[in-house]
Design an enzyme around this catalytic site. Sequence first.
Site, PDB file in Angstrom:
ATOM      1  N   ARG A  39     -10.141   1.214  11.702  1.00  0.00           N
ATOM      2  CA  ARG A  39      -8.980   2.127  11.219  1.00  0.00           C
ATOM      3  C   ARG A  39      -8.236   3.256  12.265  1.00  0.00           C
ATOM      4  NH1 ARG A  39     -12.086   1.025   6.871  1.00  0.00           N
ATOM      5  NH2 ARG A  39     -11.378  -0.876   5.425  1.00  0.00           N
TER       6      ARG A  39
ATOM      7  N   LYS B 168       4.895   4.167  19.846  1.00  0.00           N
ATOM      8  CA  LYS B 168       5.016   2.854  19.473  1.00  0.00           C
ATOM      9  C   LYS B 168       4.095   2.013  20.222  1.00  0.00           C
ATOM     10  CE  LYS B 168       9.926   2.293  18.701  1.00  0.00           C
ATOM     11  NZ  LYS B 168      11.160   1.535  19.037  1.00  0.00           N
TER      12      LYS B 168
ATOM     13  N   GLU C 157      15.758   2.462  32.996  1.00  0.00           N
ATOM     14  CA  GLU C 157      15.563   3.324  32.055  1.00  0.00           C
ATOM     15  C   GLU C 157      15.750   4.718  31.816  1.00  0.00           C
ATOM     16  OE1 GLU C 157      15.179   1.839  28.618  1.00  0.00           O
ATOM     17  OE2 GLU C 157      13.951  -0.165  29.259  1.00  0.00           O
TER      18      GLU C 157
ATOM     19  N   LYS D 218      13.264  11.674  26.282  1.00  0.00           N
ATOM     20  CA  LYS D 218      12.741  10.808  25.227  1.00  0.00           C
ATOM     21  C   LYS D 218      11.939  11.658  24.144  1.00  0.00           C
ATOM     22  CE  LYS D 218      10.552   6.608  23.921  1.00  0.00           C
ATOM     23  NZ  LYS D 218       9.846   5.232  24.187  1.00  0.00           N
TER      24      LYS D 218
ATOM     25  N   GLU E 165      12.231   5.890  13.925  1.00  0.00           N
ATOM     26  CA  GLU E 165      13.373   5.212  14.339  1.00  0.00           C
ATOM     27  C   GLU E 165      14.179   5.004  13.015  1.00  0.00           C
ATOM     28  OE1 GLU E 165      13.175   2.371  17.494  1.00  0.00           O
ATOM     29  OE2 GLU E 165      14.556   1.192  16.518  1.00  0.00           O
TER      30      GLU E 165
ATOM     31  N   ARG F 210      16.691   7.896  16.941  1.00  0.00           N
ATOM     32  CA  ARG F 210      16.050   7.040  17.866  1.00  0.00           C
ATOM     33  C   ARG F 210      16.523   5.791  18.403  1.00  0.00           C
ATOM     34  NH1 ARG F 210       9.193   6.592  18.149  1.00  0.00           N
ATOM     35  NH2 ARG F 210       9.171   5.460  20.077  1.00  0.00           N
TER      36      ARG F 210
ATOM     37  N   ASN G 107      18.075   2.694  22.644  1.00  0.00           N
ATOM     38  CA  ASN G 107      18.430   1.229  22.683  1.00  0.00           C
ATOM     39  C   ASN G 107      19.652   1.077  23.453  1.00  0.00           C
ATOM     40  OD1 ASN G 107      16.033   0.542  21.303  1.00  0.00           O
ATOM     41  ND2 ASN G 107      17.124   0.368  19.128  1.00  0.00           N
TER      42      ASN G 107
ATOM     43  N   HIS H 242      20.511  -2.139  25.441  1.00  0.00           N
ATOM     44  CA  HIS H 242      19.329  -3.105  24.887  1.00  0.00           C
ATOM     45  C   HIS H 242      20.007  -4.481  24.170  1.00  0.00           C
ATOM     46  CE1 HIS H 242      17.022  -0.147  26.457  1.00  0.00           C
ATOM     47  NE2 HIS H 242      15.590  -0.956  26.274  1.00  0.00           N
TER      48      HIS H 242
ATOM     49  N   HIS I  49      18.584  -7.372  25.896  1.00  0.00           N
ATOM     50  CA  HIS I  49      17.574  -8.448  25.331  1.00  0.00           C
ATOM     51  C   HIS I  49      18.169  -9.657  25.310  1.00  0.00           C
ATOM     52  CE1 HIS I  49      15.444  -4.918  22.826  1.00  0.00           C
ATOM     53  NE2 HIS I  49      14.861  -5.203  24.054  1.00  0.00           N
TER      54      HIS I  49
ATOM     55  N   HIS J  10      12.607  -6.381  32.549  1.00  0.00           N
ATOM     56  CA  HIS J  10      13.452  -5.733  31.240  1.00  0.00           C
ATOM     57  C   HIS J  10      14.659  -4.754  31.743  1.00  0.00           C
ATOM     58  CE1 HIS J  10      13.917  -3.777  27.231  1.00  0.00           C
ATOM     59  NE2 HIS J  10      13.560  -2.759  27.891  1.00  0.00           N
TER      60      HIS J  10
HETATM   61  N1  LIG Z   1       6.176   1.119  23.587  1.00  0.00           N
HETATM   62  C1  LIG Z   1       7.163   1.686  23.881  1.00  0.00           C
HETATM   63  O1  LIG Z   1       8.075   2.439  23.196  1.00  0.00           O
HETATM   64  C2  LIG Z   1       7.866   0.470  24.743  1.00  0.00           C
HETATM   65  C3  LIG Z   1       9.305   1.019  25.528  1.00  0.00           C
HETATM   66  C4  LIG Z   1       9.603   0.074  26.762  1.00  0.00           C
HETATM   67  C5  LIG Z   1       8.763  -0.912  26.717  1.00  0.00           C
HETATM   68  N2  LIG Z   1       7.649  -1.390  26.281  1.00  0.00           N
HETATM   69  C6  LIG Z   1       6.641  -2.420  26.577  1.00  0.00           C
HETATM   70  O2  LIG Z   1       6.538  -2.328  27.904  1.00  0.00           O
HETATM   71  C7  LIG Z   1       6.016  -3.559  28.466  1.00  0.00           C
HETATM   72  C8  LIG Z   1       6.839  -3.738  29.868  1.00  0.00           C
HETATM   73  O3  LIG Z   1       6.029  -2.577  30.703  1.00  0.00           O
HETATM   74  P1  LIG Z   1       6.013  -2.585  32.352  1.00  0.00           P
HETATM   75  O4  LIG Z   1       7.128  -2.845  32.986  1.00  0.00           O
HETATM   76  O5  LIG Z   1       5.162  -1.645  32.757  1.00  0.00           O
HETATM   77  O6  LIG Z   1       4.775  -3.961  32.526  1.00  0.00           O
HETATM   78  P2  LIG Z   1       3.460  -4.563  32.796  1.00  0.00           P
HETATM   79  O7  LIG Z   1       2.571  -3.481  32.085  1.00  0.00           O
HETATM   80  O8  LIG Z   1       3.298  -5.722  32.541  1.00  0.00           O
HETATM   81  O9  LIG Z   1       3.483  -3.885  34.391  1.00  0.00           O
HETATM   82  C9  LIG Z   1       4.471  -4.875  35.144  1.00  0.00           C
HETATM   83  C10 LIG Z   1       3.523  -5.195  36.446  1.00  0.00           C
HETATM   84  O10 LIG Z   1       3.097  -4.318  37.153  1.00  0.00           O
HETATM   85  C11 LIG Z   1       1.513  -4.180  37.634  1.00  0.00           C
HETATM   86  N3  LIG Z   1       1.464  -2.651  37.818  1.00  0.00           N
HETATM   87  C12 LIG Z   1       1.105  -1.846  36.815  1.00  0.00           C
HETATM   88  N4  LIG Z   1       0.901  -0.813  37.699  1.00  0.00           N
HETATM   89  C13 LIG Z   1       1.146  -0.932  38.976  1.00  0.00           C
HETATM   90  C14 LIG Z   1       0.950  -0.059  40.153  1.00  0.00           C
HETATM   91  N5  LIG Z   1       0.771   1.218  40.148  1.00  0.00           N
HETATM   92  N6  LIG Z   1       1.120  -0.844  41.337  1.00  0.00           N
HETATM   93  C15 LIG Z   1       1.527  -1.960  41.304  1.00  0.00           C
HETATM   94  N7  LIG Z   1       1.411  -2.860  40.252  1.00  0.00           N
HETATM   95  C16 LIG Z   1       1.183  -2.221  38.945  1.00  0.00           C
HETATM   96  C17 LIG Z   1       1.143  -4.836  36.216  1.00  0.00           C
HETATM   97  O11 LIG Z   1      -0.320  -5.194  36.740  1.00  0.00           O
HETATM   98  C18 LIG Z   1       2.028  -5.861  35.757  1.00  0.00           C
HETATM   99  O12 LIG Z   1       1.719  -6.703  36.529  1.00  0.00           O
HETATM  100  C19 LIG Z   1       6.622  -4.537  27.650  1.00  0.00           C
HETATM  101  O13 LIG Z   1       5.480  -5.258  26.721  1.00  0.00           O
HETATM  102  C20 LIG Z   1       7.565  -3.728  26.754  1.00  0.00           C
HETATM  103  O14 LIG Z   1       7.667  -4.269  25.471  1.00  0.00           O
HETATM  104  C21 LIG Z   1       7.108  -0.451  25.136  1.00  0.00           C
HETATM  105 ZN   LIG Z   2      13.972  -0.525  27.571  1.00  0.00          ZN
END
Ligand SMILES: NC(=O)c1ccc[n+]([C@@H]2O[C@H](COP(=O)([O-])OP(=O)(O)OC[C@H]3O[C@@H](n4cnc5c(N)ncnc54)[C@H](O)[C@@H]3O)[C@@H](O)[C@H]2O)c1
Ligand SMILES: [Zn+2]
Length: 367
Positions: A128, A150, A192, A234, A244, A248, A252, A255, A259, A271
């Site tokens: 929990r 989130k 972003e 942010k 949201e 918030r 988007n 997006h 998306h 993305h």
């Molecule tokens: N929680 C939120 O508010 C929020 C907002 C935007 C996106 N997201 C989520 O974030 C995710 C995408 O994040 P991301 O783009 O960081 O993807 P990711 O975490 O998959 O990282 C992308 C790639 O980069 C590699 N990597 C990480 N750090 C590295 C570094 N310093 N050097 C080399 N490689 C590295 C990872 O291993 C992976 O292969 C999605 O799941 C999305 O839904 C969440």
């Molecule tokens: Zn985004």
Amino acid sequence: MPAPARTVRVSLTRTVDDSYDILIRPGLLAEIAADLAEARFGQAYALICDSTTEELFGRRLLADLTSRGLPAQLFGVPAGEASKSIETFAGLLASLKTARFTRKDCVIALGGGMVGDLSGFVAGCYMRGLPFVQIPTTLLAQVDSSVGGKVAVNVKDGKNYCGLFHQPRRVYIDPTTLSSLPRDQLLSGLAEVLKHALIADRSFYDFLLENAPAVLGLAPEAVSHLVATSCAIKAKVVEADEREAGLRMILNYGHTIGHAIEDAMAYALPHGQCVAYGMRVVARAARDLDLLPEPDYQAHETLLDAYGLATEPLRLDPDRIMTLALGDKKAGRDRLVFVVPRAIGRVEIRDDLDHAAVTRALGHILA
Ligand SMILES: NC(=O)c1ccc[n+]([C@@H]2O[C@H](COP(=O)([O-])OP(=O)(O)OC[C@H]3O[C@@H](n4cnc5c(N)ncnc54)[C@H](O)[C@@H]3O)[C@@H](O)[C@H]2O)c1
Ligand SMILES: [Zn+2]
């Protein structure tokens, strides 16, 4: 008249302070163990990495924690969005249980947004809820996913469908971790960042335009400023609307169409880069509908051009993108909700944007 029901009231009104600090400094990674030894967020630490961040930073951090006398164990998952799943989540819960982690312990998320979302969800659910800290290592995670609490995993056909709001206790950002990041991932995060300027901050827009070469060359001072400013934008939006309910949603921007493009491209394009196309489309529709003045539209285009974002025409069918957009979870019943730019640094949320104008604007980014 039946006798009134016996009523036992469970009074749970409470004031919660989930405030936390985001620390940003080149070289910070080497100081995290010392900071945790002082902050004592937990007795023992579950360090969650993906296969890439384990190799790049995880083993070193594990050694630092251990040498500071902090009990820690590393849990690795394969790199890639496929690991942000119920199955991996369940596997991590089982591993934490086997390793006898308790609510007195703390989770560390070391990696990109995938690791952050997955680990935060594990931390929010295991027994929990445990405290967690974030060490984001992609630009996208540093400026976006690590701020705001989130956390989620994907379920079949539903990205982020299973999640929580679970705020971290501290976020540690070391911009030098970005030097190993592949170029397309860097650009994805930059989209972003540009979004934050375009929705909320004209002076940040000016900074980004003037400093594009320094930012793209990962000059430490420029990147630290960019990360801090982005996080502050942010954070301000999240403070005003943590769950949201309204404001918030401005995060988007780009997006709704972004998306749909991501989906149409079968996730082959990162993305943020899809969001950059989405921003170009909405800005153009807004200009065509006299909602965005021409000079602001040109300034919007100039910034995306300066970063080489969404410059290649895509081979996609506009009607298919609109259909996919209408299937988006953020899209009301049949009217699409758009974040519409009205000037550089100012947007509004509207559900009355003419879909035909958006479809026409799509022509601008398609081959
Ligand atoms: N929680 C939120 O508010 C929020 C907002 C935007 C996106 N997201 C989520 O974030 C995710 C995408 O994040 P991301 O783009 O960081 O993807 P990711 O975490 O998959 O990282 C992308 C790639 O980069 C590699 N990597 C990480 N750090 C590295 C570094 N310093 N050097 C080399 N490689 C590295 C990872 O291993 C992976 O292969 C999605 O799941 C999305 O839904 C969440
Ligand atoms: Zn985004």
